[in-house]
Design a protein around this motif. Structure first.
Motif, PDB file in Angstrom:
ATOM      1  N   PHE A 158      53.222  33.974  28.411  1.00  0.00           N
ATOM      2  CA  PHE A 158      52.390  34.983  29.041  1.00  0.00           C
ATOM      3  C   PHE A 158      51.362  34.328  29.969  1.00  0.00           C
ATOM      4  CE2 PHE A 158      53.585  37.252  25.011  1.00  0.00           C
ATOM      5  CZ  PHE A 158      54.435  38.153  25.626  1.00  0.00           C
ATOM      6  N   ILE A 159      50.869  35.101  30.920  1.00  0.00           N
ATOM      7  CA  ILE A 159      49.987  34.565  31.953  1.00  0.00           C
ATOM      8  C   ILE A 159      48.572  34.359  31.426  1.00  0.00           C
ATOM      9  CG2 ILE A 159      48.934  35.069  34.197  1.00  0.00           C
ATOM     10  CD1 ILE A 159      51.469  36.557  34.940  1.00  0.00           C
ATOM     11  N   ALA A 160      47.998  33.209  31.771  1.00  0.00           N
ATOM     12  CA  ALA A 160      46.615  32.920  31.391  1.00  0.00           C
ATOM     13  C   ALA A 160      45.676  33.871  32.130  1.00  0.00           C
ATOM     14  CB  ALA A 160      46.262  31.471  31.733  1.00  0.00           C
ATOM     15  N   ALA A 161      44.697  34.389  31.405  1.00  0.00           N
ATOM     16  CA  ALA A 161      43.732  35.309  32.007  1.00  0.00           C
ATOM     17  C   ALA A 161      42.454  35.294  31.197  1.00  0.00           C
ATOM     18  CB  ALA A 161      44.294  36.731  32.064  1.00  0.00           C
ATOM     19  N   ASP A 162      41.333  35.342  31.876  1.00  0.00           N
ATOM     20  CA  ASP A 162      40.064  35.474  31.178  1.00  0.00           C
ATOM     21  C   ASP A 162      40.085  36.780  30.391  1.00  0.00           C
ATOM     22  OD1 ASP A 162      37.152  36.716  31.191  1.00  0.00           O
ATOM     23  OD2 ASP A 162      36.912  34.536  31.304  1.00  0.00           O
ATOM     24  N   VAL A 219      52.013  41.391  30.365  1.00  0.00           N
ATOM     25  CA  VAL A 219      52.258  39.993  30.707  1.00  0.00           C
ATOM     26  C   VAL A 219      51.026  39.116  30.519  1.00  0.00           C
ATOM     27  CG1 VAL A 219      51.614  39.978  33.160  1.00  0.00           C
ATOM     28  CG2 VAL A 219      53.572  38.602  32.364  1.00  0.00           C
ATOM     29  N   ALA A 220      49.854  39.714  30.404  1.00  0.00           N
ATOM     30  CA  ALA A 220      48.616  38.943  30.254  1.00  0.00           C
ATOM     31  C   ALA A 220      48.482  38.415  28.831  1.00  0.00           C
ATOM     32  CB  ALA A 220      47.408  39.800  30.619  1.00  0.00           C
ATOM     33  N   ASN A 221      48.104  37.159  28.709  1.00  0.00           N
ATOM     34  CA  ASN A 221      47.936  36.563  27.381  1.00  0.00           C
ATOM     35  C   ASN A 221      46.539  36.874  26.865  1.00  0.00           C
ATOM     36  OD1 ASN A 221      48.736  35.080  25.120  1.00  0.00           O
ATOM     37  ND2 ASN A 221      47.783  33.210  25.890  1.00  0.00           N
ATOM     38  N   LEU A 222      46.414  38.051  26.280  1.00  0.00           N
ATOM     39  CA  LEU A 222      45.133  38.524  25.771  1.00  0.00           C
ATOM     40  C   LEU A 222      45.253  38.793  24.275  1.00  0.00           C
ATOM     41  CD1 LEU A 222      44.356  41.130  28.577  1.00  0.00           C
ATOM     42  CD2 LEU A 222      43.463  38.792  28.396  1.00  0.00           C
ATOM     43  N   PRO A 223      44.198  38.541  23.507  1.00  0.00           N
ATOM     44  CA  PRO A 223      44.253  38.742  22.050  1.00  0.00           C
ATOM     45  C   PRO A 223      44.051  40.200  21.649  1.00  0.00           C
ATOM     46  CG  PRO A 223      42.111  37.851  22.646  1.00  0.00           C
ATOM     47  CD  PRO A 223      42.927  37.897  23.924  1.00  0.00           C
ATOM     48  N   SER A 231      56.333  29.378  35.744  1.00  0.00           N
ATOM     49  CA  SER A 231      55.376  29.341  36.846  1.00  0.00           C
ATOM     50  C   SER A 231      54.080  28.640  36.443  1.00  0.00           C
ATOM     51  CB  SER A 231      55.054  30.769  37.298  1.00  0.00           C
ATOM     52  OG  SER A 231      54.138  31.386  36.397  1.00  0.00           O
ATOM     53  N   PRO A 232      53.279  28.224  37.429  1.00  0.00           N
ATOM     54  CA  PRO A 232      51.970  27.625  37.134  1.00  0.00           C
ATOM     55  C   PRO A 232      50.985  28.606  36.525  1.00  0.00           C
ATOM     56  CG  PRO A 232      52.685  27.113  39.383  1.00  0.00           C
ATOM     57  CD  PRO A 232      53.598  28.181  38.868  1.00  0.00           C
ATOM     58  N   LEU A 233      51.306  29.899  36.552  1.00  0.00           N
ATOM     59  CA  LEU A 233      50.390  30.900  36.018  1.00  0.00           C
ATOM     60  C   LEU A 233      50.491  31.038  34.502  1.00  0.00           C
ATOM     61  CD1 LEU A 233      50.874  33.759  38.649  1.00  0.00           C
ATOM     62  CD2 LEU A 233      49.143  31.947  38.627  1.00  0.00           C
ATOM     63  N   ALA A 234      51.583  30.563  33.899  1.00  0.00           N
ATOM     64  CA  ALA A 234      51.790  30.708  32.461  1.00  0.00           C
ATOM     65  C   ALA A 234      50.718  29.957  31.684  1.00  0.00           C
ATOM     66  CB  ALA A 234      53.171  30.213  32.073  1.00  0.00           C
ATOM     67  N   ASP A 235      50.300  30.551  30.581  1.00  0.00           N
ATOM     68  CA  ASP A 235      49.290  29.943  29.715  1.00  0.00           C
ATOM     69  C   ASP A 235      49.972  28.923  28.807  1.00  0.00           C
ATOM     70  OD1 ASP A 235      47.283  29.305  27.921  1.00  0.00           O
ATOM     71  OD2 ASP A 235      46.536  31.360  27.798  1.00  0.00           O
ATOM     72  N   PRO A 236      49.590  27.644  28.872  1.00  0.00           N
ATOM     73  CA  PRO A 236      50.212  26.640  28.004  1.00  0.00           C
ATOM     74  C   PRO A 236      50.054  26.965  26.520  1.00  0.00           C
ATOM     75  CG  PRO A 236      48.903  25.587  29.728  1.00  0.00           C
ATOM     76  CD  PRO A 236      48.591  27.037  29.779  1.00  0.00           C
ATOM     77  N   ALA A 237      49.049  27.773  26.191  1.00  0.00           N
ATOM     78  CA  ALA A 237      48.816  28.126  24.787  1.00  0.00           C
ATOM     79  C   ALA A 237      49.721  29.254  24.308  1.00  0.00           C
ATOM     80  CB  ALA A 237      47.352  28.526  24.593  1.00  0.00           C
ATOM     81  N   SER A 238      50.484  29.852  25.216  1.00  0.00           N
ATOM     82  CA  SER A 238      51.344  30.972  24.844  1.00  0.00           C
ATOM     83  C   SER A 238      52.781  30.500  24.671  1.00  0.00           C
ATOM     84  CB  SER A 238      51.285  32.071  25.914  1.00  0.00           C
ATOM     85  OG  SER A 238      52.279  33.049  25.686  1.00  0.00           O
ATOM     86  N   ALA A 239      53.297  30.621  23.466  1.00  0.00           N
ATOM     87  CA  ALA A 239      54.683  30.231  23.212  1.00  0.00           C
ATOM     88  C   ALA A 239      55.651  31.137  23.960  1.00  0.00           C
ATOM     89  CB  ALA A 239      54.970  30.284  21.708  1.00  0.00           C
TER      90      ALA A 239
END
Length: 413
Positions: free
Chosen positions: A292-296, A314-318, A281-289
């Motif tokens: 996971f979904i890009a999120a602030d 599902v959120a790409n959070l550190p 989907s367009p929501l996926a974070d390109p930085a996540s292998a």
């Protein structure tokens, strides 16, 4: 608790007319918690999409595998946890178009929305390790990461008197990052009490450079592993399973060397990632292998689509993916979504808080709580968080489940 009946239709789910004010994808802890908070704030026209009729309290599965809790206590009907006033569509989301603000469901029905909360969780990639999908659940291989296997873990532990036991941890982000080693400690403590620990070789395979990302807790866990005589393989990963031969291949990522290890018990944790449709989907974070979904990291709002928020695993959070993290994220997402609905910028912030209840024996636990900067953030500041405590174990076994069912899922905590 509310008692809900899913809205179903023969064949594909029929789309409701007009746009739903809020669509929530996922009926796990994150989706239900946010929906409950929005309802408590007076939001109407909330639709929650979830295919399963069972809701699981997953944090207790480690204790199920350790023989300390029955599986039935971790399960409730999904309809019993859906908040009053929330429409439950018992279907599976298969695509999302954030430009058109549409969620596509299995069967082809489309759900139009004004605002979207993405909380579909993650998927277990059993095929991510060659041979694992075929081996798990059979013979001497189990995993606490699925309810159908967790009780089997205890059967294998209880029946083992000698041999080699291997416990693995994947290199991917995963839910409850401490769980792969907690079951090793529970097993070792059981074998110690049965006076057979000296006849069992225990190997713990960890992909990281330390047992835990926060040094102070890592040092305590090193002492726990040494107490049980556990061989810890750091910077290593299980890369293949041969269930017929009862062997695994462990790759040392620091040196590139591979070792074949025979086992009499294997507790394997599969690699994990976002659901495949989320990855595409367009929501996926390109930085996540793992897709996971890009999120602030503070507002949990998607960086490109202001009407979309991601919460939970599902959120790409550190930060570690835990139920405790969801408990802190849910009020942030609900509050910021209300801000956006009212034309305001998001004002609530998440500091990365997460919690790992590290069970180190059948009656002892460390409660590791920390934020994005790995600073300890103890809920009980008067107690030394680096000391194994029976009170913490009692809190996990008997205190946290009712907090979850009656507080977190209802939007009260």
């Amino acid at each position: 608790m509310a008692r809900q009946t899913p809205q179903e239709a023969p064949g594909p789910l029929a789309p409701a007319p007009g746009r739903h004010r809020v669509a929530v994808v996922g009926g796990g802890s994150a989706g239900v918690s946010v929906a409950a908070r929005l309802r408590r704030a007076g939001v109407t026209d909330i639709t929650l999409i979830e295919p399963s009729d069972t809701h699981w309290y997953q944090p207790l599965w480690t204790l199920v595998g350790g023989g300390q809790a029955p599986l039935r206590t971790t399960r409730r009907r999904q309809g019993s946890v859906i908040p009053d006033g929330v429409r439950w569509l018992r279907g599976r989301a298969v695509a999302v178009d954030p430009e058109e603000r549409l969620v596509t469901l299995s069967g082809g029905a489309e759900l139009p929305y004004e605002h979207l909360v993405m909380a579909p969780g993650l998927q277990l990639d059993w095929d991510g390790v060659p041979g694992l999908a075929e081996a798990v659940g059979h013979d001497r291989v189990s995993s606490n990461y699925a309810p159908e296997y967790a009780p089997r873990t205890w059967e294998l532990i209880r029946g083992m008197r000698s041999g080699t036991a291997v416990f693995t941890h994947p290199a991917s982000p995963l839910k409850c990052g401490g769980a792969p080693q907690k079951i090793a400690y529970l097993a070792a403590d059981h074998w110690r009490r049965q006076k057979v620990l000296g006849d069992i070789r225990i190997i713990l395979v960890i992909p990281d450079a330390a047992l835990f990302k926060v040094p102070a807790w890592s040092q305590v866990l090193e002492q726990v592993a040494a107490r049980y005589g556990i061989e810890v393989r750091l910077r290593s990963e299980m890369t293949a399973v041969d269930g017929d031969a009862r062997e695994i291949i462990v790759t040392d990522h620091a040196t590139g060397t591979q070792e074949t290890i025979g086992y009499d018990l294997l507790h394997a944790v599969p690699p994990q990632s976002a659901p495949d449709w989320v990855k595409a989907s367009p929501l996926a974070d390109p930085a996540s292998a793992q897709g996971f979904i890009a999120a602030d990291r503070h507002t949990l709002q998607h960086p490109r689509y202001e009407s979309v928020f991601a919460v939970g695993d599902v959120a790409n959070l550190p930060t570690s993916k835990t139920g405790a993290a969801v408990r802190k994220q849910a009020p942030v997402v609900a509050g910021n979504l209300l801000d956006v609905m009212n034309g305001r910028p998001p004002s609530h912030r998440y500091d990365g808080y997460t919690s790992c209840p590290l069970v180190t024996a059948r009656d002892r636990m460390l409660l590791a709580e920390f934020d994005y900067d790995l600073n300890p953030t103890p809920t009980f500041p008067l107690l030394d968080p680096f000391k194994e405590r029976r009170t913490m174990w009692l809190f996990k076994r008997y205190g946290l489940p009712p907090v979850y069912w009656h507080g977190m899922l209802t939007g009260r905590l």
